[in-house]
Design an enzyme around this catalytic site. Sequence first.
Site, mmCIF file in Angstrom:
data_model
loop_
_atom_site.group_PDB
_atom_site.id
_atom_site.type_symbol
_atom_site.label_atom_id
_atom_site.label_comp_id
_atom_site.label_asym_id
_atom_site.label_seq_id
_atom_site.Cartn_x
_atom_site.Cartn_y
_atom_site.Cartn_z
ATOM 1 C CE LYS A 22 -11.304 -2.955 1.205
ATOM 2 N NZ LYS A 22 -10.140 -2.377 2.055
ATOM 3 C CG ASN A 23 -12.427 -0.151 3.939
ATOM 4 O OD1 ASN A 23 -11.659 -1.206 3.821
ATOM 5 N ND2 ASN A 23 -12.188 0.977 3.429
ATOM 6 C CB CYS A 116 0.413 -0.082 1.647
ATOM 7 S SG CYS A 116 -0.659 1.075 1.542
ATOM 8 N NE ARG A 121 -2.746 2.915 5.047
ATOM 9 C CZ ARG A 121 -3.703 2.160 4.627
ATOM 10 N NH1 ARG A 121 -3.552 1.449 3.383
ATOM 11 N NH2 ARG A 121 -5.124 1.794 4.957
ATOM 12 C CG ASP A 304 -10.700 4.440 0.246
ATOM 13 O OD1 ASP A 304 -11.354 3.821 1.216
ATOM 14 O OD2 ASP A 304 -9.500 5.078 0.259
ATOM 15 N NE ARG A 396 -5.613 -6.163 0.262
ATOM 16 C CZ ARG A 396 -4.971 -5.583 0.822
ATOM 17 N NH1 ARG A 396 -3.806 -5.064 0.474
ATOM 18 N NH2 ARG A 396 -5.160 -5.138 2.148
HETATM 19 C C1 EPZ Z 1 -9.009 3.419 6.488
HETATM 20 O O1 EPZ Z 1 -7.763 2.983 6.534
HETATM 21 C C2 EPZ Z 1 -9.455 2.509 5.161
HETATM 22 N N1 EPZ Z 1 -9.060 0.981 5.372
HETATM 23 C C3 EPZ Z 1 -8.838 2.910 3.897
HETATM 24 O O2 EPZ Z 1 -9.448 2.338 2.872
HETATM 25 C C4 EPZ Z 1 -9.283 4.560 3.709
HETATM 26 O O3 EPZ Z 1 -8.455 5.030 2.535
HETATM 27 C C5 EPZ Z 1 -8.777 5.322 4.876
HETATM 28 O O4 EPZ Z 1 -9.488 4.624 6.089
HETATM 29 C C6 EPZ Z 1 -9.246 6.708 4.947
HETATM 30 O O5 EPZ Z 1 -10.553 6.807 4.797
HETATM 31 C C7 EPZ Z 1 -10.037 0.248 6.319
HETATM 32 O O6 EPZ Z 1 -10.874 0.918 6.774
HETATM 33 C C8 EPZ Z 1 -9.681 -0.990 6.377
HETATM 34 P P1 EPZ Z 1 -6.683 6.345 8.525
HETATM 35 P P2 EPZ Z 1 -7.007 3.456 7.847
HETATM 36 O O7 EPZ Z 1 -5.947 5.808 9.943
HETATM 37 O O8 EPZ Z 1 -7.706 3.457 9.195
HETATM 38 C C9 EPZ Z 1 -2.602 8.947 9.139
HETATM 39 C C10 EPZ Z 1 -9.201 1.198 0.755
HETATM 40 O O9 EPZ Z 1 -8.861 1.335 -0.221
HETATM 41 N N2 EPZ Z 1 -2.598 7.919 10.480
HETATM 42 O O10 EPZ Z 1 -7.827 7.066 8.869
HETATM 43 O O11 EPZ Z 1 -5.428 3.000 7.930
HETATM 44 C C11 EPZ Z 1 -2.355 8.090 8.017
HETATM 45 O O12 EPZ Z 1 -0.949 7.985 7.724
HETATM 46 C C12 EPZ Z 1 -8.504 1.492 1.958
HETATM 47 O O13 EPZ Z 1 -10.253 0.307 1.066
HETATM 48 C C13 EPZ Z 1 -1.632 8.479 11.450
HETATM 49 O O14 EPZ Z 1 -0.825 9.545 11.248
HETATM 50 O O15 EPZ Z 1 -6.918 4.928 7.520
HETATM 51 C C14 EPZ Z 1 -3.189 8.662 7.018
HETATM 52 O O16 EPZ Z 1 -2.335 9.734 6.432
HETATM 53 C C15 EPZ Z 1 -7.268 2.191 1.846
HETATM 54 N N3 EPZ Z 1 -1.744 7.829 12.583
HETATM 55 C C16 EPZ Z 1 -4.520 9.139 7.672
HETATM 56 O O17 EPZ Z 1 -3.952 9.177 8.975
HETATM 57 C C17 EPZ Z 1 -2.291 6.642 12.535
HETATM 58 O O18 EPZ Z 1 -2.022 6.216 13.925
HETATM 59 C C18 EPZ Z 1 -5.833 8.643 7.545
HETATM 60 O O19 EPZ Z 1 -5.545 7.141 7.874
HETATM 61 C C19 EPZ Z 1 -3.145 6.271 11.809
HETATM 62 C C20 EPZ Z 1 -3.442 7.190 10.770
#
Ligand code: EPZ
Length: 420
Positions: A22-23, A116, A121, A304, A396
């Site tokens: 999915k991701n 969420c 996020r 995850d 989802r």
């Molecule tokens: C991706 O989300 C995945 N979703 C998430 O999977 C997964 O948990 C996550 O990566 C971490 O591996 C998709 O790929 C669609 P991040 P993403 O940006 O990209 C902080 C699932 O269950 N951050 O790596 O949103 C953020 O707050 C989902 O399939 C910032 O500070 O994750 C978090 O603490 C849930 N500033 C950390 O980084 C930003 O601009 C990781 O977030 C972006 C993120």
Amino acid sequence: MDRFVIRGGRPLRGEVGIAASKNAALPAMAAAMLTAEAVRLDGVPGYKDVRTMARILRHLGARVDETEASLEIHAADPGNHEAPYDLVRTMRASFFVLGPVLARLGRARVAFPGGCAIGVRPVDEHLKGLAALGATIVVSEGYVEATADRLRGAAIAFGTPSVGATENVMMAACLAEGTTVMSNAAREPEVVDLAELLIRMGARITGAGTGTVTIEGVKALGGATHPTVPDRIEAGTFIVLSVLTGCGIAVRGARRDHLQALESALRQAGVAMDERDGALVVSCEGRWRASDAVTQPYPGFATDLQAQWMVLMALANGSSVVRETVFENRFQHVPELVRLGADIAIRGNTAVIRGVSRLSGAPVMVSDLRAGAALVLAGLAAAGTTEVQRIYHLDRGYDRLIEKLRGVGAEIERVPGPPV
Ligand code: EPZ
């Protein structure tokens, strides 16, 4: 809202096939906005999030054909540069269209994705990266408006190795003038898969999967056909289920090299993972040991899979500690596991789990996708009946979950609930 009714506590045996990630599929769909030619993603199942992304791309003017075996996206002449709030709010990954639409049309207006259940996020890293490429970013009325006559390559150092920010900026940089070097980039397999798709489309990218990714901008990208990488989180979910229910489940179609952190955590717990005629299996010699886990960006232990791991530790021999370092609020499955008889105490981002000998069925409620997976696993391991409510979260990101679980002997049914 539908719910699952599970009669647990029985050994499960059989084989499950792992779907495309999915991701990986979601950013890949957004990447199709970068070209006027058709992009085909093979093997992507009809996840609810994929259908949501398809609606967003159609809203932007792309044609999206969803068939059983593949997804074809053709953004020949996208007439619209705006992804509205009512679509974006249902799925954060909609924000991935910002970079590609900006790079293709010179402007993009995307609603700020809300937080969420698992955390605020923020998207500051996405915006910082696009601004570094020369975009003018205006945030107002809950929307991000990005404009740029021509994006220019830049050196970008991410403050955190954000998966989404790495993907958004990488896609935009493909059409920038000159070279972009992203450091402290995310290394997830889904980032690598996106880079492989972009390269098939004519992009010039090196270093994906390491912390430093280099992109030489090109004038235009073409179409491609791409076999999306298997879903390592679905695979990890079923591997944990196998340990919980007698080690009788073979997981086919997963990439073992994407599961190394899980494999080593299982080894610490006394569970060996192996390959048997091309499928992944685990071996159980008696009850598994408690083994600590700390979630980290890839290649560390996947956030995850944290909830699923906690179920395993709830029934382990001994006490363990699980620390969640990626998201600030990803323990919402804990009170639900306690309802099933787990002994877990939370202190900040740390959970202390004392293994118990059995869990007992009870009604529980799902808060987010992966917490939901954990509650289904717990229900299948618990003695008696467990009713899992709000399973729309699971639709989802798990493909044909009921069929796959029944295929290994689970007693589970989906009961339609009253409309919300
Ligand atoms: C991706 O989300 C995945 N979703 C998430 O999977 C997964 O948990 C996550 O990566 C971490 O591996 C998709 O790929 C669609 P991040 P993403 O940006 O990209 C902080 C699932 O269950 N951050 O790596 O949103 C953020 O707050 C989902 O399939 C910032 O500070 O994750 C978090 O603490 C849930 N500033 C950390 O980084 C930003 O601009 C990781 O977030 C972006 C993120």
